[in-house]
Design a protein around this motif. Structure first.
Motif, mmCIF file in Angstrom:
data_model
loop_
_atom_site.group_PDB
_atom_site.id
_atom_site.type_symbol
_atom_site.label_atom_id
_atom_site.label_comp_id
_atom_site.label_asym_id
_atom_site.label_seq_id
_atom_site.Cartn_x
_atom_site.Cartn_y
_atom_site.Cartn_z
ATOM 1 N N GLN A 494 23.073 -54.422 0.074
ATOM 2 C CA GLN A 494 23.137 -52.947 -0.228
ATOM 3 C C GLN A 494 21.864 -52.309 0.305
ATOM 4 N N LEU A 495 20.750 -52.861 -0.382
ATOM 5 C CA LEU A 495 19.358 -52.190 -0.278
ATOM 6 C C LEU A 495 19.042 -52.572 1.264
ATOM 7 N N ARG A 496 19.226 -53.799 1.462
ATOM 8 C CA ARG A 496 18.709 -54.035 3.057
ATOM 9 C C ARG A 496 19.402 -53.188 3.939
ATOM 10 N N GLU A 497 20.790 -53.045 4.115
ATOM 11 C CA GLU A 497 21.527 -52.287 4.886
ATOM 12 C C GLU A 497 20.935 -50.734 4.741
ATOM 13 N N ALA A 498 20.733 -50.176 3.339
ATOM 14 C CA ALA A 498 20.235 -48.732 3.304
ATOM 15 C C ALA A 498 18.922 -48.595 3.887
ATOM 16 N N LEU A 634 5.163 -37.327 -7.283
ATOM 17 C CA LEU A 634 4.929 -37.207 -5.809
ATOM 18 C C LEU A 634 6.168 -36.525 -5.087
ATOM 19 N N ASP A 635 6.034 -35.731 -4.108
ATOM 20 C CA ASP A 635 7.202 -34.660 -3.551
ATOM 21 C C ASP A 635 6.746 -34.913 -2.120
ATOM 22 N N PHE A 636 7.668 -35.779 -1.555
ATOM 23 C CA PHE A 636 7.700 -35.820 -0.218
ATOM 24 C C PHE A 636 9.230 -35.608 0.393
ATOM 25 N N PRO A 637 9.344 -34.537 1.090
ATOM 26 C CA PRO A 637 10.752 -33.885 1.378
ATOM 27 C C PRO A 637 11.761 -34.991 2.262
ATOM 28 N N ASN A 638 10.875 -35.736 3.072
ATOM 29 C CA ASN A 638 11.828 -36.664 3.890
ATOM 30 C C ASN A 638 11.911 -37.957 3.252
ATOM 31 N N VAL A 639 11.562 -38.313 1.990
ATOM 32 C CA VAL A 639 12.261 -39.428 1.508
ATOM 33 C C VAL A 639 13.516 -39.321 0.881
ATOM 34 N N THR A 640 14.292 -40.144 1.452
ATOM 35 C CA THR A 640 15.835 -40.323 0.967
ATOM 36 C C THR A 640 16.227 -41.330 0.341
ATOM 37 N N LEU A 641 15.521 -42.451 0.285
ATOM 38 C CA LEU A 641 15.956 -43.559 -0.272
ATOM 39 C C LEU A 641 14.859 -44.133 -1.114
ATOM 40 N N VAL A 642 15.174 -44.587 -2.552
ATOM 41 C CA VAL A 642 14.269 -45.201 -3.491
ATOM 42 C C VAL A 642 15.006 -46.461 -3.713
ATOM 43 N N GLY A 643 14.153 -47.665 -3.609
ATOM 44 C CA GLY A 643 14.656 -48.897 -3.700
ATOM 45 C C GLY A 643 13.758 -49.426 -5.250
ATOM 46 N N VAL A 644 14.770 -50.066 -5.918
ATOM 47 C CA VAL A 644 13.878 -50.767 -7.162
ATOM 48 C C VAL A 644 14.295 -52.188 -7.241
ATOM 49 N N ILE A 645 12.908 -52.915 -6.882
ATOM 50 C CA ILE A 645 13.470 -54.467 -6.738
ATOM 51 C C ILE A 645 13.982 -55.208 -7.882
ATOM 52 N N GLY A 680 19.512 -37.522 -1.384
ATOM 53 C CA GLY A 680 18.987 -38.910 -1.780
ATOM 54 C C GLY A 680 19.928 -39.794 -2.207
ATOM 55 N N GLU A 681 19.301 -41.057 -2.125
ATOM 56 C CA GLU A 681 20.055 -42.287 -2.692
ATOM 57 C C GLU A 681 18.882 -43.069 -3.390
#
Length: 820
Positions: A494-498, A634-645, A680-681
């Motif tokens: 799921q993270l790889r595809e996202a 941190l505040d970056f408007p273009n960040v739409t994905l956060v992944g926690v390993i 965001g996801e």
């Protein structure tokens, strides 16, 4: 009448940790105050001491005199002296350690008194004539000031003219001069630049400009700039302002019309140009919060507010408008942010709103920058201090507001003596000033929420994101299922595809792994031996670039051995995952990806945080990979994905706060996604998907987590249901540490039994700490848990009557943030 000073000598020893009385010589009696540093005789030595009180009597007959005053003006304000005394008592630390703590960090300052001439150029000749017969000593001082170009040190004036201090006082009383204090640091030079100033009176300058405007227009323009500016310019800035070349300025100097002088300037830790920002219209939730906070500021009464707002709810704008209100009332403000969040992005927000009124205090500044920022605060040139933990000691004299952002952060607790929490210091200072404390967080500490629920703090909520933007969708991936499906890689399907989807959309991604290095350990598959630090009982972490193993506690670094040190086998293998390994996987998986890594290894040099975040903010990278330093602020408007390993790192730490830390980290990093117009996801990979801290973080449900955690704490009688303190025993010889730990425990249990404290508090241990050896020192601890009064009574007894023990360190940590 004889006066005496109570002095703390600068000697870090419990044996002399008390005030000593010294006679105040007559020449110092009118000047000496609490907060002054002095030179005093102490046995056969001569030491620096800190004056904490002036008294009329001494308990001993034979009292030595103070030898010398180090500073014209007290280095510490009276409030800072009182704070140091309270801090020593509150944390069971030595008085001298507490005093050093409230001194400006990393600098060794002293003050000098100097005189500034207030008389304009024109009437000086007339004044010199008037004073020649009427007050010749004042004339001599005035003449010296004229020759010194308007300012000089008091000591220099008196030495050069042979006059007494009264001659300077006479000029000051008549309004011809004024006295100022300048702080200097022997280890740091005051920064000066060469500037130009007029060498003529104003009338003479006007006449020269009129006479030469057509014949030498460029030179006339330079003279006009100096006349109008009321400011001293460097050669380049003056030439630019007059729209000419430096040669024009030099020509005027050669004619004797202008002269060069030295101007003292402050070093600017953030010299880049920042566009001014203005207050934004608050939404209804922000307006309700501000109404309560500003009312408390108007009332000028002590109060504590807990501002709980979801990530992206506009807490910073509430801080900014509350600070603006404090300044409007003539007050000063301190803003504390965790060291890890004190990024140029954070600083820029405050500088953009308040400009030069903001001073920055944190450990990454050079000694010169730190010295100048402290001087700006002390002299009143700055009335807002933004910084990490130690900024709570900013020497403001009219404090109105203290803001603590991310108030739950562990970094607000100092791990060396004195082991203070910045929140406790802020509350003490606010009480002294009748000021307001504003604690902000999306995930407040359990103890803070409990105090808000009982009415000790006032609770204000920001339940929605700005402009009603939705919170990110959070998905939990069970890595055990991935393994069953045959996926043995770091990334779930799921993270790889996202990640692939975001890269195709040219959106940005944040990947969190709270473990730096390439692999967490190097293990022999033949005998099971794990490479360990010889100074600490921890595994060594493998780092790929130089193929070394390092200890992240003491800094030991070794090349990876070719053979196992135990069995001489060749089968050494790397296990576990660090940020370097994740970077390698991502670069291999997504060819050509633009990736920045942010961890302790990539941010060792000054400005590295700002450089990395600046590049990411400009869109120069697709993925920001890092440890917990990228999880908050941190505040970056273009960040739409956060992944926690892996979400399990903190959960596996043997500490009763591990669940709370996990929830806070996951919630904070999730809040980095979807802060702009795009949804965001968040994808959280874990081996314990059913743990309540992970489930609550996925739902962004703080109160659900709070209730579960509170039940756990109540069952085991942990804070907030008890008061906790830790006694840490450490030393280089393990047997001596163990003996001392048992000796202290028996000593305290006997006292508790004799004073009937056993029903009010319990003594647990002794036992080795989870990190049982660090930097060649073995570590054991004892826990005291129960009613605060009972625990503190026991600790006070330990300080007053320590048991005879080996040469081991015995230190106290009240309300510890970590039990490692």
């Amino acid at each position: 009448m004889r006066k005496y000073a109570e002095v703390i000598v600068d000697l870090p020893s419990r044996a002399v940790d008390r005030p000593f009385h010294y006679f105040v010589p007559p020449q110092l009696q009118d000047y000496l105050q609490p907060g002054h540093r002095v030179i005093v005789p102490f046995g056969s030595q001569t030491l620096v001491g800190y004056v904490i009180r002036i008294v009329d009597e001494s308990p001993v007959d034979e009292v030595k005199p103070i030898l010398r005053l180090l500073d014209e003006e007290p280095l510490l304000t009276r409030e800072m002296v009182e704070l140091a005394l309270w801090l020593a008592d509150h944390t069971y630390s030595r008085l001298v350690d507490a005093l050093r703590c409230v001194l400006p960090a990393g600098i060794h300052v002293k003050s000098e008194k100097y005189v500034i001439l207030k008389v304009a150029q024109d009437p000086i000749d007339r004044l010199l004539q008037e004073l020649e017969t009427r007050a010749p000593q004042q004339r001599a001082v005035l003449q010296y000031l004229v020759e010194a170009r308007g300012e000089a040190l008091v000591d220099s004036i008196l030495e050069a003219t042979g006059c007494g201090p009264g001659s300077i006082a006479g000029l000051v009383d008549k309004g011809y001069a004024t006295l100022r204090y300048r702080w200097t640091d022997p280890a740091v030079r005051v920064k000066r630049v060469q500037v130009y100033r007029l060498n003529l009176s104003r009338e003479e300058t006007k006449s020269w400009i009129e006479a030469n405007r057509s014949r030498a227009p460029k030179q006339a323009e330079v003279m006009a700039c100096l006349l109008a500016g009321g400011e001293r310019f460097t050669q380049s800035t003056l030439a630019t302002k007059a729209k000419t070349t430096p040669g024009t300025v030099r020509a005027l100097e050669e004619k004797g019309l202008v002269r060069r002088d030295w101007k003292e300037i402050y070093r600017d830790p953030f010299p880049s140009q920042i566009r001014r920002s203005f207050a934004l219209p608050p939404n209804p939730d922000q307006a309700r919060a501000l109404q309560q906070i500003t009312q408390a500021l108007d009332d000028a009464r002590y109060g504590v507010f807990l501002l709980r707002g979801v990530t992206g709810s506009g807490k910073t704008e509430v801080y900014l408008q509350a600070i603006a209100k404090a300044l409007e009332l003539g007050k000063q403000a301190i803003v504390l942010v965790p060291e890890i969040s004190l990024t140029p992005q954070t600083v820029r927000r405050f500088k953009a709103r308040f400009g030069e009124r903001v001073a920055i205090l944190h450990s990454a500044l050079s000694p010169g920058e730190r010295f100048d920022e402290w001087r700006r605060i002390r002299s009143g040139d700055a009335d807002i201090a933004v910084g990490a933990r130690s900024a709570v000691f900013a020497p403001f004299v009219n404090l109105g507001l203290v803001v603590i952002d991310e108030e739950h952060e562990q970094s607000y607790k100092q791990e060396e003596m004195p082991r203070y929490h910045a929140r406790d210091v802020a509350l003490w200072r606010a009480g002294k000033h009748e000021a307001v404390v504003l604690l902000g967080s999306a995930t407040p500490a359990i103890e803070s929420t409990c105090l808000a629920e009982t009415g000790i703090y006032r609770s204000v909520l920001l339940p929605e994101r700005i402009e009603n933007r939705p919170l990110p969708q959070v998905n939990i991936v069970d890595m055990r299922d991935e393994l069953r499906r045959g996926n043995r890689t770091i990334l779930s399907q799921q993270l790889r595809e996202a990640i692939g989807i975001r890269l195709r959309r040219r959106e940005q991604i944040i990947i969190l792994l709270n473990r730096r290095g390439y692999a967490t350990c190097v293990l022999c598959r033949e005998c099971g031996h794990v490479l360990q630090c010889t100074n600490c009982r921890v595994t060594l972490t493998y780092h790929e670039p130089d193929q070394s193993v390092r200890c992240h506690y003491c800094g030991l670094e070794l090349p990876v051995p070719k053979l196992c040190p135990e069995c001489r086998s060749h089968y050494l293998r790397r296990f576990g995952v660090g940020t370097q390994r994740v970077e390698e996987v991502l670069r291999h998986e997504y060819h050509g990806v633009r990736l920045l890594r942010m961890d302790m290894d990539t941010t060792r040099w000054k400005g590295a945080h700002g450089a990395i975040l600046g590049r990411f903010g400009k869109g120069e990278a697709d993925i920001l990979l890092g440890t917990q330093m990228i999880a908050k602020g941190l505040d970056f408007p273009n960040v739409t994905l956060v992944g926690v390993i892996t979400a399990d790192t903190a959960l596996n730490i043997p500490d009763f706060r591990s669940g709370e830390r996990t929830f806070q980290l996951l919630t904070q990093v999730s809040g980095r996604a979807g802060r702009g117009d795009k949804a965001g996801e968040v994808i959280i990979q874990t081996y314990t998907p059913d743990h309540y801290s992970i489930q609550a973080a996925a739902r962004q449900d703080y109160m659900a987590f709070y209730r579960e955690e509170l039940a756990f704490r109540r069952e085991l009688n942990y804070p907030p249901y008890s008061f906790l303190a830790r006694i840490l025993i450490s030393g280089p010889v393990e047997e001596q540490v163990i003996d001392t730990a048992h000796l202290v425990t028996d000593h305290l249990r006997a006292y508790a039994h004799a004073n009937q404290l056993e029903e009010k508090s319990s003594i647990l241990g002794p036992s080795p700490t989870p990190l049982s050896k660090v930097r060649k020192r073995y570590r054991w601890h004892i826990l005291l848990k129960g009613e605060e009064a009972s625990v503190r009574q026991t600790l006070a007894y330990l300080i007053a009557a320590p048991p005879g023990a080996h040469d081991c360190s015995v230190s106290i940590d009240v309300a510890p943030c970590s039990l490692l």
